[in-house]
Design a protein around this motif. Sequence first.
Motif, PDB file in Angstrom:
ATOM      1  N   SER A   1       0.841  -1.191   0.000  1.00  0.00           N
ATOM      2  CA  SER A   1       0.000   0.000   0.000  1.00  0.00           C
ATOM      3  C   SER A   1       0.878   1.244   0.000  1.00  0.00           C
ATOM      4  N   VAL A   2       0.319   2.299  -0.562  1.00  0.00           N
ATOM      5  CA  VAL A   2       1.007   3.580  -0.637  1.00  0.00           C
ATOM      6  C   VAL A   2       0.171   4.579   0.154  1.00  0.00           C
ATOM      7  N   ALA A   3       0.834   5.312   1.046  1.00  0.00           N
ATOM      8  CA  ALA A   3       0.142   6.324   1.843  1.00  0.00           C
ATOM      9  C   ALA A   3       0.855   7.655   1.686  1.00  0.00           C
ATOM     10  N   GLY A   4       0.115   8.729   1.877  1.00  0.00           N
ATOM     11  CA  GLY A   4       0.719  10.053   1.789  1.00  0.00           C
ATOM     12  C   GLY A   4       0.811  10.521   0.352  1.00  0.00           C
ATOM     13  N   ALA A   5       1.837  11.277   0.064  1.00  0.00           N
ATOM     14  CA  ALA A   5       2.036  11.851  -1.264  1.00  0.00           C
ATOM     15  C   ALA A   5       3.271  11.249  -1.915  1.00  0.00           C
TER      16      ALA A   5
ATOM     17  N   PRO B   1       5.821 -12.748  -7.108  1.00  0.00           N
ATOM     18  CA  PRO B   1       4.544 -13.268  -6.608  1.00  0.00           C
ATOM     19  C   PRO B   1       3.586 -13.471  -7.783  1.00  0.00           C
ATOM     20  N   PRO B   2       2.637 -14.377  -7.684  1.00  0.00           N
ATOM     21  CA  PRO B   2       1.697 -14.554  -8.795  1.00  0.00           C
ATOM     22  C   PRO B   2       0.876 -13.282  -9.046  1.00  0.00           C
ATOM     23  N   VAL B   3       0.538 -12.569  -7.952  1.00  0.00           N
ATOM     24  CA  VAL B   3      -0.235 -11.332  -8.042  1.00  0.00           C
ATOM     25  C   VAL B   3       0.400 -10.300  -7.120  1.00  0.00           C
ATOM     26  N   LEU B   4       0.549  -9.076  -7.619  1.00  0.00           N
ATOM     27  CA  LEU B   4       0.996  -7.960  -6.786  1.00  0.00           C
ATOM     28  C   LEU B   4      -0.129  -6.944  -6.778  1.00  0.00           C
ATOM     29  N   LEU B   5      -0.781  -6.816  -5.639  1.00  0.00           N
ATOM     30  CA  LEU B   5      -1.889  -5.886  -5.477  1.00  0.00           C
ATOM     31  C   LEU B   5      -1.370  -4.645  -4.781  1.00  0.00           C
ATOM     32  N   LEU B   6      -1.533  -3.505  -5.425  1.00  0.00           N
ATOM     33  CA  LEU B   6      -1.037  -2.243  -4.895  1.00  0.00           C
ATOM     34  C   LEU B   6      -2.225  -1.375  -4.498  1.00  0.00           C
ATOM     35  N   GLN B   7      -2.348  -1.096  -3.213  1.00  0.00           N
ATOM     36  CA  GLN B   7      -3.435  -0.260  -2.694  1.00  0.00           C
ATOM     37  C   GLN B   7      -2.998   1.200  -2.726  1.00  0.00           C
ATOM     38  N   LEU B   8      -3.797   2.036  -3.363  1.00  0.00           N
ATOM     39  CA  LEU B   8      -3.503   3.463  -3.442  1.00  0.00           C
ATOM     40  C   LEU B   8      -4.530   4.322  -2.703  1.00  0.00           C
ATOM     41  N   ASN B   9      -5.445   3.698  -1.977  1.00  0.00           N
ATOM     42  CA  ASN B   9      -6.520   4.474  -1.361  1.00  0.00           C
ATOM     43  C   ASN B   9      -6.046   5.409  -0.254  1.00  0.00           C
ATOM     44  N   GLN B  10      -4.855   5.210   0.284  1.00  0.00           N
ATOM     45  CA  GLN B  10      -4.320   6.106   1.308  1.00  0.00           C
ATOM     46  C   GLN B  10      -3.352   7.138   0.728  1.00  0.00           C
ATOM     47  N   ALA B  11      -3.147   7.090  -0.570  1.00  0.00           N
ATOM     48  CA  ALA B  11      -2.255   8.055  -1.224  1.00  0.00           C
ATOM     49  C   ALA B  11      -3.021   9.358  -1.451  1.00  0.00           C
ATOM     50  N   ARG B  12      -2.509  10.442  -0.903  1.00  0.00           N
ATOM     51  CA  ARG B  12      -3.154  11.746  -1.108  1.00  0.00           C
ATOM     52  C   ARG B  12      -2.847  12.298  -2.487  1.00  0.00           C
ATOM     53  N   PHE B  13      -1.685  11.948  -3.023  1.00  0.00           N
ATOM     54  CA  PHE B  13      -1.244  12.503  -4.300  1.00  0.00           C
ATOM     55  C   PHE B  13      -0.217  11.560  -4.910  1.00  0.00           C
ATOM     56  N   VAL B  14      -0.329  11.321  -6.198  1.00  0.00           N
ATOM     57  CA  VAL B  14       0.694  10.584  -6.950  1.00  0.00           C
ATOM     58  C   VAL B  14       1.061  11.465  -8.136  1.00  0.00           C
ATOM     59  N   GLY B  15       2.271  12.015  -8.091  1.00  0.00           N
ATOM     60  CA  GLY B  15       2.736  12.915  -9.140  1.00  0.00           C
ATOM     61  C   GLY B  15       3.156  12.179 -10.397  1.00  0.00           C
TER      62      GLY B  15
END
Length: 87
Positions: free
Chosen positions: A3-7, A28-42
Amino acid sequence: MASVAGAVTDHNAWELKRRLQWLLLSRPPVLLLQLNQARFVGPLGVRCLAAAYQRAGQLGVDMRVAAPASGDNRVLHMTRPGHPLMP
């Protein structure tokens, strides 16, 4: 899963890149990336996600983004509409 948090800015996108590379090393067979806690992705963060997705495909890893924040969702769609990285 990761998961990604912040900016994610141009100043710290290298951390995201390094983390994704490290996660992909274990193939890994699957890499799930959670972005719901990311305020900003430049722009550099989006490029890191795209590069990781490409590398995941080369390694046979199914990489997906789960629950991006509404702004990130728009950025990813504008970057590449219909891209399979999107939910």
